[in-house]
Design a protein around this motif. Structure first.
Motif, PDB file in Angstrom:
ATOM      1  N   TRP A  31       0.837  -1.185   0.000  1.00  0.00           N
ATOM      2  CA  TRP A  31       0.000   0.000   0.000  1.00  0.00           C
ATOM      3  C   TRP A  31       0.877   1.242   0.000  1.00  0.00           C
ATOM      4  N   HIS A  32       0.332   2.314  -0.570  1.00  0.00           N
ATOM      5  CA  HIS A  32       1.015   3.605  -0.609  1.00  0.00           C
ATOM      6  C   HIS A  32      -0.037   4.706  -0.575  1.00  0.00           C
ATOM      7  N   CYS A  33       0.389   5.889  -0.175  1.00  0.00           N
ATOM      8  CA  CYS A  33      -0.523   7.025  -0.120  1.00  0.00           C
ATOM      9  C   CYS A  33      -0.622   7.630  -1.514  1.00  0.00           C
ATOM     10  N   GLU A  34      -1.842   7.730  -1.999  1.00  0.00           N
ATOM     11  CA  GLU A  34      -2.105   8.271  -3.326  1.00  0.00           C
ATOM     12  C   GLU A  34      -1.735   9.747  -3.427  1.00  0.00           C
ATOM     13  N   ARG A  35      -1.637  10.424  -2.315  1.00  0.00           N
ATOM     14  CA  ARG A  35      -1.335  11.853  -2.314  1.00  0.00           C
ATOM     15  C   ARG A  35       0.156  12.152  -2.417  1.00  0.00           C
ATOM     16  N   GLY A  36       0.986  11.108  -2.511  1.00  0.00           N
ATOM     17  CA  GLY A  36       2.410  11.296  -2.753  1.00  0.00           C
ATOM     18  C   GLY A  36       3.239  11.722  -1.556  1.00  0.00           C
ATOM     19  N   CYS A  37       2.780  11.449  -0.359  1.00  0.00           N
ATOM     20  CA  CYS A  37       3.535  11.861   0.827  1.00  0.00           C
ATOM     21  C   CYS A  37       4.631  10.860   1.188  1.00  0.00           C
ATOM     22  N   GLY A  38       4.617   9.694   0.556  1.00  0.00           N
ATOM     23  CA  GLY A  38       5.638   8.685   0.830  1.00  0.00           C
ATOM     24  C   GLY A  38       5.239   7.629   1.843  1.00  0.00           C
ATOM     25  N   ALA A  39       4.067   7.770   2.462  1.00  0.00           N
ATOM     26  CA  ALA A  39       3.607   6.766   3.429  1.00  0.00           C
ATOM     27  C   ALA A  39       3.212   5.491   2.700  1.00  0.00           C
ATOM     28  N   GLY A  40       3.508   4.363   3.306  1.00  0.00           N
ATOM     29  CA  GLY A  40       3.139   3.081   2.711  1.00  0.00           C
ATOM     30  C   GLY A  40       3.754   1.936   3.469  1.00  0.00           C
ATOM     31  N   GLY A  41       3.582   0.749   2.946  1.00  0.00           N
ATOM     32  CA  GLY A  41       4.142  -0.426   3.592  1.00  0.00           C
ATOM     33  C   GLY A  41       3.753  -1.686   2.845  1.00  0.00           C
ATOM     34  N   SER A  42       4.024  -2.822   3.467  1.00  0.00           N
ATOM     35  CA  SER A  42       3.692  -4.101   2.854  1.00  0.00           C
ATOM     36  C   SER A  42       3.541  -5.162   3.931  1.00  0.00           C
ATOM     37  N   LYS A  43       2.876  -6.240   3.542  1.00  0.00           N
ATOM     38  CA  LYS A  43       2.703  -7.379   4.436  1.00  0.00           C
ATOM     39  C   LYS A  43       2.632  -8.628   3.575  1.00  0.00           C
ATOM     40  N   SER A  44       3.311  -9.678   4.007  1.00  0.00           N
ATOM     41  CA  SER A  44       3.310 -10.940   3.268  1.00  0.00           C
ATOM     42  C   SER A  44       2.245 -11.884   3.818  1.00  0.00           C
ATOM     43  N   TYR A  45       1.608 -12.630   2.904  1.00  0.00           N
ATOM     44  CA  TYR A  45       0.609 -13.619   3.265  1.00  0.00           C
ATOM     45  C   TYR A  45       1.069 -14.993   2.795  1.00  0.00           C
ATOM     46  N   ASP A  46       0.398 -16.023   3.267  1.00  0.00           N
ATOM     47  CA  ASP A  46       0.815 -17.383   2.936  1.00  0.00           C
ATOM     48  C   ASP A  46       0.516 -17.764   1.484  1.00  0.00           C
ATOM     49  N   THR A  47      -0.484 -17.112   0.865  1.00  0.00           N
ATOM     50  CA  THR A  47      -0.799 -17.404  -0.537  1.00  0.00           C
ATOM     51  C   THR A  47      -1.027 -16.100  -1.305  1.00  0.00           C
ATOM     52  N   ALA A  48      -0.817 -16.168  -2.616  1.00  0.00           N
ATOM     53  CA  ALA A  48      -1.070 -15.004  -3.469  1.00  0.00           C
ATOM     54  C   ALA A  48      -2.562 -14.690  -3.513  1.00  0.00           C
ATOM     55  N   GLU A  49      -3.407 -15.705  -3.457  1.00  0.00           N
ATOM     56  CA  GLU A  49      -4.851 -15.499  -3.481  1.00  0.00           C
ATOM     57  C   GLU A  49      -5.319 -14.701  -2.268  1.00  0.00           C
ATOM     58  N   ARG A  50      -4.736 -14.999  -1.139  1.00  0.00           N
ATOM     59  CA  ARG A  50      -5.113 -14.281   0.084  1.00  0.00           C
ATOM     60  C   ARG A  50      -4.688 -12.816   0.002  1.00  0.00           C
ATOM     61  N   ALA A  51      -3.497 -12.558  -0.502  1.00  0.00           N
ATOM     62  CA  ALA A  51      -3.033 -11.178  -0.675  1.00  0.00           C
ATOM     63  C   ALA A  51      -3.935 -10.431  -1.649  1.00  0.00           C
ATOM     64  N   GLU A  52      -4.336 -11.090  -2.734  1.00  0.00           N
ATOM     65  CA  GLU A  52      -5.223 -10.472  -3.729  1.00  0.00           C
ATOM     66  C   GLU A  52      -6.589 -10.175  -3.132  1.00  0.00           C
ATOM     67  N   ARG A  53      -7.095 -11.090  -2.311  1.00  0.00           N
ATOM     68  CA  ARG A  53      -8.399 -10.887  -1.678  1.00  0.00           C
ATOM     69  C   ARG A  53      -8.377  -9.670  -0.747  1.00  0.00           C
ATOM     70  N   TYR A  54      -7.318  -9.533   0.053  1.00  0.00           N
ATOM     71  CA  TYR A  54      -7.207  -8.379   0.940  1.00  0.00           C
ATOM     72  C   TYR A  54      -7.050  -7.087   0.148  1.00  0.00           C
ATOM     73  N   ALA A  55      -6.255  -7.106  -0.910  1.00  0.00           N
ATOM     74  CA  ALA A  55      -6.063  -5.914  -1.733  1.00  0.00           C
ATOM     75  C   ALA A  55      -7.389  -5.464  -2.339  1.00  0.00           C
ATOM     76  N   ALA A  56      -8.165  -6.407  -2.852  1.00  0.00           N
ATOM     77  CA  ALA A  56      -9.454  -6.070  -3.452  1.00  0.00           C
ATOM     78  C   ALA A  56     -10.423  -5.510  -2.411  1.00  0.00           C
ATOM     79  N   ALA A  57     -10.401  -6.064  -1.217  1.00  0.00           N
ATOM     80  CA  ALA A  57     -11.313  -5.601  -0.169  1.00  0.00           C
ATOM     81  C   ALA A  57     -10.932  -4.222   0.353  1.00  0.00           C
TER      82      ALA A  57
END
Length: 84
Positions: A17-43
């Motif tokens: 994730w990142h801030c759309e306003r360009g302030c530089g805020a963001g991060g990441s988190k790893s999940y056990d499957t790509a499907e789970r990461a995709e589901r969270y991103a979509a939600a």
């Protein structure tokens, strides 16, 4: 003043994730499957502007919640009732 506007996306098993306003805020988190990461991103990556005021915080947008509640009650009372 306006706060962050995070955007979410999945890259393999990682949610980023990142801030759309360009302030530089963001991060990441790893999940056990790509499907789970995709589901969270979509939600998480959605804009709820159409529902503004329906699930608004009690204090900050209380006038908007009250206005919507009154409007709904007026619409319900002015609509014709079906007869059997």
């Amino acid at each position: 003043m306006l706060g962050h506007r995070y955007r979410f996306r999945a890259v393999d098993r990682e949610l980023r994730w990142h801030c759309e306003r360009g302030c530089g805020a963001g991060g990441s988190k790893s999940y056990d499957t790509a499907e789970r990461a995709e589901r969270y991103a979509a939600a998480l990556d959605r804009e709820d502007r159409a529902a503004l005021g329906e699930r608004a915080p009690l204090i900050g947008l209380l006038p908007l919640r009250l206005w919507r509640s009154i409007s709904r009650k007026r619409q319900a009372s002015s609509s014709p009732t079906p007869r059997s």
